[in-house]
Design a protein around this motif. Structure first.
Motif, PDB file in Angstrom:
ATOM      1  N   THR A   7      -3.988   8.139  -7.699  1.00 48.64           N
ATOM      2  CA  THR A   7      -3.531   8.296  -6.320  1.00 48.64           C
ATOM      3  C   THR A   7      -2.010   8.398  -6.212  1.00 48.64           C
ATOM      4  O   THR A   7      -1.506   8.666  -5.112  1.00 48.64           O
ATOM      5  N   MET A   8      -1.285   8.205  -7.296  1.00 46.88           N
ATOM      6  CA  MET A   8       0.170   8.244  -7.249  1.00 46.88           C
ATOM      7  C   MET A   8       0.673   9.685  -7.286  1.00 46.88           C
ATOM      8  O   MET A   8       0.031  10.567  -7.853  1.00 46.88           O
ATOM      9  N   TRP A   9       1.840   9.900  -6.683  1.00 43.79           N
ATOM     10  CA  TRP A   9       2.476  11.218  -6.723  1.00 43.79           C
ATOM     11  C   TRP A   9       3.986  11.039  -6.728  1.00 43.79           C
ATOM     12  O   TRP A   9       4.513  10.036  -6.251  1.00 43.79           O
ATOM     13  N   THR A  10       4.668  11.999  -7.322  1.00 46.97           N
ATOM     14  CA  THR A  10       6.118  11.970  -7.432  1.00 46.97           C
ATOM     15  C   THR A  10       6.717  13.207  -6.795  1.00 46.97           C
ATOM     16  O   THR A  10       6.081  14.275  -6.771  1.00 46.97           O
ATOM     17  N   GLU A  11       7.906  13.058  -6.254  1.00 44.99           N
ATOM     18  CA  GLU A  11       8.555  14.172  -5.562  1.00 44.99           C
ATOM     19  C   GLU A  11       9.068  15.241  -6.519  1.00 44.99           C
ATOM     20  O   GLU A  11       9.406  16.341  -6.084  1.00 44.99           O
ATOM     21  N   THR A  12       9.144  14.952  -7.780  1.00 44.80           N
ATOM     22  CA  THR A  12       9.670  15.922  -8.742  1.00 44.80           C
ATOM     23  C   THR A  12       8.666  16.999  -9.110  1.00 44.80           C
ATOM     24  O   THR A  12       9.025  17.961  -9.773  1.00 44.80           O
ATOM     25  N   VAL A  13       7.412  16.843  -8.693  1.00 42.31           N
ATOM     26  CA  VAL A  13       6.361  17.798  -9.036  1.00 42.31           C
ATOM     27  C   VAL A  13       5.723  18.284  -7.756  1.00 42.31           C
ATOM     28  O   VAL A  13       5.373  17.483  -6.879  1.00 42.31           O
ATOM     29  N   GLU A  14       5.589  19.592  -7.632  1.00 40.78           N
ATOM     30  CA  GLU A  14       4.997  20.191  -6.439  1.00 40.78           C
ATOM     31  C   GLU A  14       3.519  20.496  -6.696  1.00 40.78           C
ATOM     32  O   GLU A  14       3.127  21.630  -6.920  1.00 40.78           O
ATOM     33  N   VAL A  34      -0.393  13.107 -12.412  1.00 43.34           N
ATOM     34  CA  VAL A  34      -0.758  11.889 -13.139  1.00 43.34           C
ATOM     35  C   VAL A  34       0.182  11.660 -14.303  1.00 43.34           C
ATOM     36  O   VAL A  34       0.656  10.539 -14.548  1.00 43.34           O
ATOM     37  N   ARG A  35       0.496  12.721 -15.039  1.00 41.25           N
ATOM     38  CA  ARG A  35       1.385  12.582 -16.186  1.00 41.25           C
ATOM     39  C   ARG A  35       2.800  12.219 -15.758  1.00 41.25           C
ATOM     40  O   ARG A  35       3.434  11.338 -16.353  1.00 41.25           O
ATOM     41  N   SER A  36       3.319  12.855 -14.731  1.00 44.52           N
ATOM     42  CA  SER A  36       4.686  12.583 -14.274  1.00 44.52           C
ATOM     43  C   SER A  36       4.801  11.198 -13.647  1.00 44.52           C
ATOM     44  O   SER A  36       5.786  10.483 -13.865  1.00 44.52           O
ATOM     45  N   ALA A  57       0.868  -1.178   0.000  1.00 44.64           N
ATOM     46  CA  ALA A  57       0.000   0.000   0.000  1.00 44.64           C
ATOM     47  C   ALA A  57       0.903   1.227   0.000  1.00 44.64           C
ATOM     48  O   ALA A  57       1.461   1.607   1.033  1.00 44.64           O
ATOM     49  N   GLU A  58       1.087   1.842  -1.153  1.00 42.44           N
ATOM     50  CA  GLU A  58       2.025   2.941  -1.308  1.00 42.44           C
ATOM     51  C   GLU A  58       1.536   3.848  -2.433  1.00 42.44           C
ATOM     52  O   GLU A  58       0.904   3.388  -3.398  1.00 42.44           O
ATOM     53  N   THR A  59       1.835   5.150  -2.298  1.00 44.89           N
ATOM     54  CA  THR A  59       1.447   6.124  -3.322  1.00 44.89           C
ATOM     55  C   THR A  59       2.634   6.891  -3.884  1.00 44.89           C
ATOM     56  O   THR A  59       2.470   7.562  -4.899  1.00 44.89           O
ATOM     57  N   ASN A  60       3.800   6.816  -3.260  1.00 43.66           N
ATOM     58  CA  ASN A  60       4.974   7.524  -3.750  1.00 43.66           C
ATOM     59  C   ASN A  60       5.630   6.721  -4.866  1.00 43.66           C
ATOM     60  O   ASN A  60       5.986   5.545  -4.676  1.00 43.66           O
ATOM     61  N   VAL A  61       5.768   7.326  -6.036  1.00 45.76           N
ATOM     62  CA  VAL A  61       6.284   6.610  -7.195  1.00 45.76           C
ATOM     63  C   VAL A  61       7.741   6.226  -6.992  1.00 45.76           C
ATOM     64  O   VAL A  61       8.171   5.116  -7.366  1.00 45.76           O
ATOM     65  N   GLU A  62       8.548   7.096  -6.404  1.00 42.44           N
ATOM     66  CA  GLU A  62       9.961   6.780  -6.195  1.00 42.44           C
ATOM     67  C   GLU A  62      10.128   5.565  -5.283  1.00 42.44           C
ATOM     68  O   GLU A  62      10.970   4.685  -5.544  1.00 42.44           O
ATOM     69  N   ASP A  63       9.307   5.486  -4.224  1.00 40.19           N
ATOM     70  CA  ASP A  63       9.390   4.322  -3.346  1.00 40.19           C
ATOM     71  C   ASP A  63       8.917   3.058  -4.058  1.00 40.19           C
ATOM     72  O   ASP A  63       9.457   1.963  -3.841  1.00 40.19           O
ATOM     73  N   ALA A 121       3.259  -5.915 -12.689  1.00 43.33           N
ATOM     74  CA  ALA A 121       3.076  -4.964 -11.602  1.00 43.33           C
ATOM     75  C   ALA A 121       1.754  -4.242 -11.820  1.00 43.33           C
ATOM     76  O   ALA A 121       1.520  -3.670 -12.889  1.00 43.33           O
ATOM     77  N   ILE A 122       0.872  -4.289 -10.827  1.00 36.85           N
ATOM     78  CA  ILE A 122      -0.462  -3.692 -10.910  1.00 36.85           C
ATOM     79  C   ILE A 122      -0.480  -2.456 -10.024  1.00 36.85           C
ATOM     80  O   ILE A 122      -0.186  -2.536  -8.823  1.00 36.85           O
ATOM     81  N   ILE A 123      -0.814  -1.307 -10.611  1.00 38.92           N
ATOM     82  CA  ILE A 123      -0.885  -0.031  -9.888  1.00 38.92           C
ATOM     83  C   ILE A 123      -2.351   0.371  -9.815  1.00 38.92           C
ATOM     84  O   ILE A 123      -2.970   0.689 -10.837  1.00 38.92           O
TER      85      ILE A 123
END
Length: 477
Positions: free
Chosen positions: A180-187, A196-198, A153-159, A173-175
């Motif tokens: 619900t996903m987010w990346t640290e490169t986008v604020e 969503v795009r990143s 159960a995770e939402t951080n893409v880098e992790d 791999a099923i996402i």
């Protein structure tokens, strides 16, 4: 120091503006533009000021002179899902699956992952909406708790990428879900267009470099379209839509885009207490329980991708007390129905302007091909005249605005499916000579007037059949 710049992005279509606006000029959506702040790094300057990079290697395109090799695929273990994907999951491919809430997307993917894990493939199921315990409860309900599917159960893409990179690369791999996903490169907040795009771009990069097949689950809007920017659909390799009405137990998995297989292919499932079960012969189930003697029903021999499919078209024509009669359609294009009604009025002599028209495709299936014009016209004429159509006859053909019945593709496959289910006659357009070589009896039509004449000749006197049951009047009591 990195330069901070502000942009305003539409959350419906992804259009970018330099200032806030109340209405998006691209999709005409109101209050959909949200401010997003990004960081422009050193690599975002002019090309001349960027540091030079090593040139990538150039590989020859193999297969130009020899035989083309099939892309390596991993079967999912579910035949209907493999039919939609083109034979299995291609290594390094990314599939986007959308559908209404509660339609069964997570159930289908859990069953597919468990089937692959049963063959000792590494499968990872990552949920951004549910806890691990909730996913386990679903697996126990489906009887799949003993399968070696890795859950997180995770939402951080880098992790997520770091976790998937440990050990041997997963086969699948099923996402669930990409919104619900987010990346640290986008604020910006999760679920926005930029996030969503990143996030999708990072997961696609991981799939291409490791050979892992990635399935992204996407939410849908009120119109049934996958939510978020349409650019995500262009980034992935395949897009599938999970359709179905919760009032029916049938579920349709339809391929909208597929770089490694045919498009418009469907897989038919049935929702049961133990999850989704495959329907190897959907035509028999779609025709089960139909009333053979009722006027207004016609059997349409259609094609969904490479699969022939027989469905029942139901029509009801009733006198209207309204100034503007109703036109209600379920499972077909309303504009196509208006065209068929106009052709019947102009070239068939059927006056439907003062009648309400209701059209339904039985079983919750949605038909998109124009070959259903002839079956719809037959059902409308049958309901208007009160003459029941022959129970052993199928209909298919396209109608032109001149009233001509135009030929359609794959007529042999349609006839073969109808013959397999016990039908003995087909009303169809004028076709080639090889179509009539089958054991079925065929009636070739050139004009819509021929269809109207053939149906109304068997109509009862008075034009409309009496109701099967009438309530007693006060005099009878």
């Amino acid at each position: 120091m990195a330069k901070i710049h502000q942009t305003f992005v539409c959350q419906s279509c992804g259009a970018v503006y330099n200032r806030w606006r109340g209405r998006c000029e691209a999709c005409n959506g109101w209050n959909t533009i949200v401010e997003e702040t990004g960081t422009a790094g050193p690599a975002s300057g002019p090309v001349a000021t960027r540091p030079s990079r090593a040139r990538g290697r150039v590989f020859p395109l193999e297969g130009l002179t020899g035989e083309a090799k099939e892309a390596p695929r991993t079967p999912s273990g579910i035949a209907e899902l493999d039919r939609v994907t083109g034979g299995g999951f291609v290594r390094g491919s990314v599939i986007l699956i959308g559908g209404d809430p509660g339609i069964g997307k997570s159930t289908l993917l859990m069953q597919a992952g468990a089937a692959m894990a049963f063959r000792k493939e590494r499968v990872v199921y990552i949920s951004g909406e549910e806890a691990v315990g909730q996913v386990r409860l679903r697996a126990e309900r489906l009887g799949l708790a003993d399968r070696e599917v890795e859950l997180a159960a995770e939402t951080n893409v880098e992790d997520i990428v770091e976790t998937l990179s440990q050990g041997r690369p997963p086969a699948l791999a099923i996402i669930d879900s990409i919104q619900t996903m987010w990346t640290e490169t986008v604020e910006s907040a999760p679920g926005t267009v930029t996030q969503v795009r990143s996030s999708a771009q990072a997961l696609i990069r991981f799939a291409k470099t490791t050979g892992t097949a990635v399935i992204l689950v996407g939410h849908v809007t009120k119109d049934g379209q996958i939510a978020g920017p349409r650019v995500v659909e262009h980034m992935v390799d395949a897009v599938a839509s999970f359709e179905g009405d919760q009032g029916h137990h049938f579920r349709i998995l339809r391929a909208v885009k597929n770089r490694f297989g045919p498009t418009d292919e469907i897989g038919v499932f049935e929702m049961t207490d133990g999850g989704l079960s495959e329907v190897p012969n959907p035509s028999a189930l779609f025709l089960a329980g139909r009333d053979h003697a009722a006027p207004g029903t016609a059997v349409f021999a259609g094609m969904e991708g490479t699969r022939p499919l027989l469905v029942e078209i139901q029509a009801l024509v009733a006198p209207s007390s309204l100034g503007m009669p109703r036109r209600a359609v379920v499972g077909w294009d309303p504009n196509r129905l208006s065209m068929v009604l106009a052709v019947l009025e102009a070239h068939g002599g059927i006056r439907l302007g003062a009648h309400d028209v209701y059209l339904n495709v039985a079983g919750g299936l949605r038909i998109t091909e124009p070959a259903a014009d002839l079956a719809v016209a037959a059902a409308l004429v049958s309901s208007m005249s009160g003459a029941a159509l022959p129970a052993e006859t199928v209909y298919f053909g396209e109608l032109g605005l001149s009233g001509a019945v135009r030929p359609v593709s794959q007529a042999v496959a349609r006839l073969k499916e109808a013959e397999k289910l016990g039908f003995s006659k087909a009303v169809m357009p004028q076709a080639r000579s090889d179509v009539g070589e089958r054991g079925m009896q065929t009636e070739a039509l050139r004009h819509i007037a021929d269809l109207v004449a053939g149906i109304t000749s068997g109509a009862p006197r008075g034009g409309r059949r009496k109701p099967a049951r009438e309530w007693p009047s006060d005099d009878d009591v």
